[in-house]
Design a protein around this motif. Sequence first.
Motif, PDB file in Angstrom:
ATOM      1  N   GLN A  79      74.895  14.035  17.142  1.00 29.87           N
ATOM      2  CA  GLN A  79      74.772  15.380  17.701  1.00 29.87           C
ATOM      3  C   GLN A  79      73.309  15.771  17.705  1.00 29.87           C
ATOM      4  O   GLN A  79      72.623  15.688  16.688  1.00 29.87           O
ATOM      5  CB  GLN A  79      75.576  16.383  16.875  1.00 29.87           C
ATOM      6  CG  GLN A  79      75.455  17.801  17.400  1.00 29.87           C
ATOM      7  CD  GLN A  79      76.152  18.830  16.519  1.00 29.87           C
ATOM      8  OE1 GLN A  79      76.812  18.488  15.543  1.00 29.87           O
ATOM      9  NE2 GLN A  79      76.004  20.089  16.873  1.00 29.87           N
ATOM     10  N   ASP A  80      72.822  16.210  18.872  1.00 26.39           N
ATOM     11  CA  ASP A  80      71.455  16.701  19.018  1.00 26.39           C
ATOM     12  C   ASP A  80      71.554  18.068  19.681  1.00 26.39           C
ATOM     13  O   ASP A  80      71.624  18.164  20.906  1.00 26.39           O
ATOM     14  CB  ASP A  80      70.632  15.732  19.867  1.00 26.39           C
ATOM     15  CG  ASP A  80      69.178  16.159  20.013  1.00 26.39           C
ATOM     16  OD1 ASP A  80      68.756  17.113  19.316  1.00 26.39           O
ATOM     17  OD2 ASP A  80      68.473  15.549  20.823  1.00 26.39           O
ATOM     18  N   GLY A  81      71.642  19.111  18.862  1.00 27.84           N
ATOM     19  CA  GLY A  81      71.857  20.447  19.395  1.00 27.84           C
ATOM     20  C   GLY A  81      73.223  20.521  20.041  1.00 27.84           C
ATOM     21  O   GLY A  81      74.244  20.317  19.391  1.00 27.84           O
ATOM     22  N   LYS A  82      73.249  20.773  21.367  1.00 28.62           N
ATOM     23  CA  LYS A  82      74.523  20.872  22.094  1.00 28.62           C
ATOM     24  C   LYS A  82      74.946  19.554  22.722  1.00 28.62           C
ATOM     25  O   LYS A  82      76.000  19.461  23.339  1.00 28.62           O
ATOM     26  CB  LYS A  82      74.415  21.940  23.192  1.00 28.62           C
ATOM     27  CG  LYS A  82      74.316  23.346  22.660  1.00 28.62           C
ATOM     28  CD  LYS A  82      74.308  24.334  23.802  1.00 28.62           C
ATOM     29  CE  LYS A  82      74.471  25.748  23.301  1.00 28.62           C
ATOM     30  NZ  LYS A  82      74.751  26.683  24.379  1.00 28.62           N
ATOM     31  N   LYS A  83      74.103  18.506  22.585  1.00 32.29           N
ATOM     32  CA  LYS A  83      74.416  17.188  23.165  1.00 32.29           C
ATOM     33  C   LYS A  83      75.130  16.319  22.140  1.00 32.29           C
ATOM     34  O   LYS A  83      74.724  16.251  20.983  1.00 32.29           O
ATOM     35  CB  LYS A  83      73.139  16.473  23.614  1.00 32.29           C
ATOM     36  CG  LYS A  83      72.575  16.996  24.916  1.00 32.29           C
ATOM     37  CD  LYS A  83      71.485  16.085  25.417  1.00 32.29           C
ATOM     38  CE  LYS A  83      72.120  14.852  25.980  1.00 32.29           C
ATOM     39  NZ  LYS A  83      71.455  14.279  27.131  1.00 32.29           N
TER      40      LYS A  83
END
Length: 127
Positions: A43-47
């Motif tokens: 998970q990278d923020g909302k991605k």
Amino acid sequence: MSFTGKYELQFQENFEPFMKAIGVPDEQIQKGKDIKSISEIVQDGKKFNITVTTGSKVIHQEFTIGEECELQTLLGEKVKTVVQMEGNNRLITNLKGITSVTELNGDTITHTMKIGDITYKRVSKRI
């Protein structure tokens, strides 16, 4: 709360009735019912990038919260959908009449999929 990590399936409920309901052939159901899968989530923020490995089968899903994406169903079909986040620990989407909810609590991910009155539940622990 970050979903990032590697998770191993601990147990599942209603696997066979759910798979029959969505049209998985009996032979595949029998092969798949006892295989422990590993899910790797980044998970990278909302991605989100999710890779699920079950035996020799690998499914890769990639999406951004709130944006239309193409996800693969359990039968291998690509379907356009939008994944929403509820709070900071629940992912919710709908794939061809299947409601999918993935919830993170500490080191445990509970993934439920519901079609009609059949609910399939998978519980995985961070490894």
